[in-house]
Design a protein around this motif. Structure first.
Motif, PDB file in Angstrom:
ATOM      1  N   GLU A 121       4.084   6.078   2.381  1.00 64.88           N
ATOM      2  CA  GLU A 121       4.189   7.354   3.214  1.00 64.88           C
ATOM      3  C   GLU A 121       4.337   7.506   4.593  1.00 64.88           C
ATOM      4  N   ASP A 160       0.421   3.906   1.374  1.00 66.02           N
ATOM      5  CA  ASP A 160       0.184   4.488   2.642  1.00 66.02           C
ATOM      6  C   ASP A 160       1.147   4.100   3.668  1.00 66.02           C
ATOM      7  N   LEU A 161       1.673   2.799   3.388  1.00 65.51           N
ATOM      8  CA  LEU A 161       2.863   2.320   4.053  1.00 65.51           C
ATOM      9  C   LEU A 161       4.236   3.044   3.852  1.00 65.51           C
ATOM     10  N   PRO A 178       0.696  -1.115   0.052  1.00 67.78           N
ATOM     11  CA  PRO A 178      -0.007   0.049  -0.004  1.00 67.78           C
ATOM     12  C   PRO A 178       0.711   1.188   0.070  1.00 67.78           C
TER      13      PRO A 178
END
Lengths: 251, 332
Positions: free
Chosen positions: B216, B213-214, B211
């Motif tokens: 980030e 998000d990971l 992901p």
């Protein structure tokens, strides 16, 4: 009061879409500034320009200046990792790193070589877990994988992890929107106790949360800042019609 | 004009030819059932083929198993079909030598390329490089073989082997025991080039399941891309990387043409990367259909095929199971 962050003539384009238009703002230190507005108004984009996450998205163009203590974070001689060390981000959904609970908190300290020995790292891990209000729940299982925590606990872990790199500024991108009401309360309580130490900027789309947290309010609509000022003034005596309509729940 | 009937009866035919205007519901259902069954049967064919081939190989290699013990076959080092001696160890060893060298050479560039394309490259670079790598996978194996004979073998013989033996010749692994460039290192280089695009494609797919998000989460703490890759992404996808490598290895194990053209085909157990070898696929391809009058020769070659099949099936099944678990997580 000297502003901690100054945004000057900021414009952001995604491809051909003009998402942020001529933003000018001053963010005051040791206060919670809440950015609110309907979805798609550019509040998350504005937040992402503050820690330079915006450049992770392909095809964006940023013009204007964002001054952190007077220095432009977009100037060429500024190191992006240094910017992100000073400006921490609490994301919408907690995203624990694939390692243990303790290692998550220690991650940033180790990257930035902030501690000289393990003893100090362990002490800091405990300290920041306490600050985030998670220590009591996890002290007996620090070596468990972080993914074994509940979502609410994970978000507090992310808070501890972010605080451990000793930032000056905390950004929160709707940090409670994925959480249950009790976990949200936990996070809000933490943010309120932390505001004396950190400059805090929170994006939210719930008006009630904005009212609970805000010292300063920025109201955005369609990529523009419509109104900004002290919470009391904006909530109780909004000057612009759009703000009045938004506060009245008209859109 | 009347509205068109949604469920017109068969007898409301088209006036011109008198045939039913629409099929009855029962007929449509029956067609559907027939289609489902036909598709099911056709889908069974590949499964049936794998079973049929395995059984056929087992049955046809049975004669040699009756006259020779398994230990004799698997540990024997002498291959003299005329004398009734069938030692498979040199061929099994040759297969693993070439494959191991191929995998060792392939893995580092695969990792670097996949991570570059996924984590560093701009979209435009990615969009040009990714199809080019896929084209590399489409080159016929015999072309790689010719390239190996024209380029790799002479290079090994004239440049690489003399240099290595003058500097590292005291290490048995790098000793030059024969003058030609037809060697396991040549075979390994060809195999590496052949499996590289394949492994890159799989690792790239796995990286896409990580992901954003990971990334980030790590970058947001002030980590560099490199720190994010080594400390967060790599540990996260390590099982997938191993599975990709195993899958690449199982391709290399079965690769025949390109390898047999450069590897020398001498039935011996190699001790140096400059020794010639004789992998199982080359043994089968070179000999099957010839000298079939020798007793048990046919059974011996089919046993070789059987061994090869079992090795590759095992590798494939393990890797596929691991990958399915990882790629299945996507989107969750």
């Amino acid at each position: 009061m000297q502003p901690h962050i100054q945004v000057k003539n900021l414009n952001v384009h995604y491809g051909r879409t003009h998402v942020l238009k001529d933003i000018n703002l001053e963010i005051l230190p040791q206060q919670i500034t809440v950015i609110m507005g309907p979805s798609g108004c550019g509040k998350t984009t504005l937040l992402k320009t503050l820690n330079r996450f915006i450049e992770l998205v392909d095809g964006t163009r940023v013009t204007g200046q964002i001054l952190l203590d007077g220095q432009d974070i977009y100037s060429n001689d500024v190191d992006v990792t240094e910017v992100r060390k000073r400006i921490g981000l609490l994301a919408q959904r907690p995203q624990p790193l694939p390692m243990s609970i303790a290692a998550n908190v220690a991650y940033g300290m180790q990257i930035h070589r902030m501690k000289s020995n393990r003893q100090e790292v362990r002490k800091s891990v405990q300290h920041y877990l306490e600050v985030a209000g998670l220590w009591e729940e996890v002290s007996h299982r620090l070596n468990d994988p972080a993914t074994s925590l509940s979502t609410g606990q994970q978000q507090r872990l992310c808070l501890a992890r972010g605080l451990a790199i000793e930032p000056e500024i905390i950004l929160g991108d709707e940090p409670t929107s994925a959480l249950d009401p009790i976990s949200s309360q936990h996070i809000e309580k933490r943010l309120l106790t932390l505001k004396d130490t950190y400059t805090t900027i929170i994006v939210t789309h719930t008006l009630r949360q904005a009212k609970r947290l805000a010292d300063q309010v920025i109201f955005m609509y369609l990529g523009e800042v419509i109104e900004a000022g002290p919470a009391d003034a904006v909530f109780n005596h909004p000057k612009v019609e759009r703000t009045q309509q938004y506060l009245a729940g008209l859109f | 004009m009347a509205a068109p009937a949604l469920f017109s009866k068969p007898e409301q035919g088209r006036p011109q030819d008198g045939r039913p205007y629409k099929l009855s519901i029962s007929l449509r259902n029956r067609l559907n059932n027939i289609a489902a069954r036909v598709f099911w049967l056709i889908t069974l064919i590949p499964v049936g083929l794998v079973i049929a081939i395995t059984v056929a190989l087992a049955v046809r290699s049975a004669p040699i198993l009756q006259s020779h013990s398994l230990v004799e076959l698997f540990t024997g080092t002498v291959w003299k079909p005329f004398g009734g001696q069938f030692g498979f160890l040199p061929f099994i060893a040759g297969t693993f030598w070439v494959t191991t060298i191929g995998v060792i050479l392939a893995v580092p560039p695969c990792l670097l390329t996949a991570f570059y394309l996924s984590e560093y490259a701009r979209p435009i670079t990615r969009n040009i490089m990714k199809p080019l790598l896929d084209v590399l996978a489409a080159i016929p194996s015999v072309v790689y073989g010719v390239w190996g004979m024209l380029v790799i073998v002479p290079f090994v013989q004239k440049t690489f082997m003399p240099w290595m033996s003058s500097h590292f010749g005291f290490i048995p692994l790098f000793a030059s025991n024969q003058p030609t460039g037809f060697s396991v290192i040549s075979g390994g280089v060809i195999l590496a080039v052949m499996i590289i695009p394949f492994i890159i494609a799989i690792i790239y797919e796995i990286l896409k399941t990580v992901p954003q998000d990971l990334r980030e989460a790590s970058l947001g703490l002030g980590a560099t891309r490199w720190e994010t890759i080594t400390l967060v992404i790599f540990p996260k996808i390590l099982p997938g990387i191993i599975a990709a490598i195993v899958l690449g290895a199982s391709r290399a194990l079965g690769e025949t043409m390109a390898v047999l053209m450069v590897v020398g085909n001498v039935p011996q157990i190699p001790t140096s990367i400059f020794d010639a070898a004789y992998p199982l696929p080359a043994l089968i391809a070179n000999n099957y259909g010839e000298m079939m009058s020798i007793p048990l020769f046919d059974a011996a070659l089919l046993l070789a095929a059987f061994i090869l099949l079992l090795i590759i099936l095992t590798f494939n099944v393990i890797a596929t199971l691991v990958l399915q678990r990882i790629l299945g997580r996507r989107g969750k």
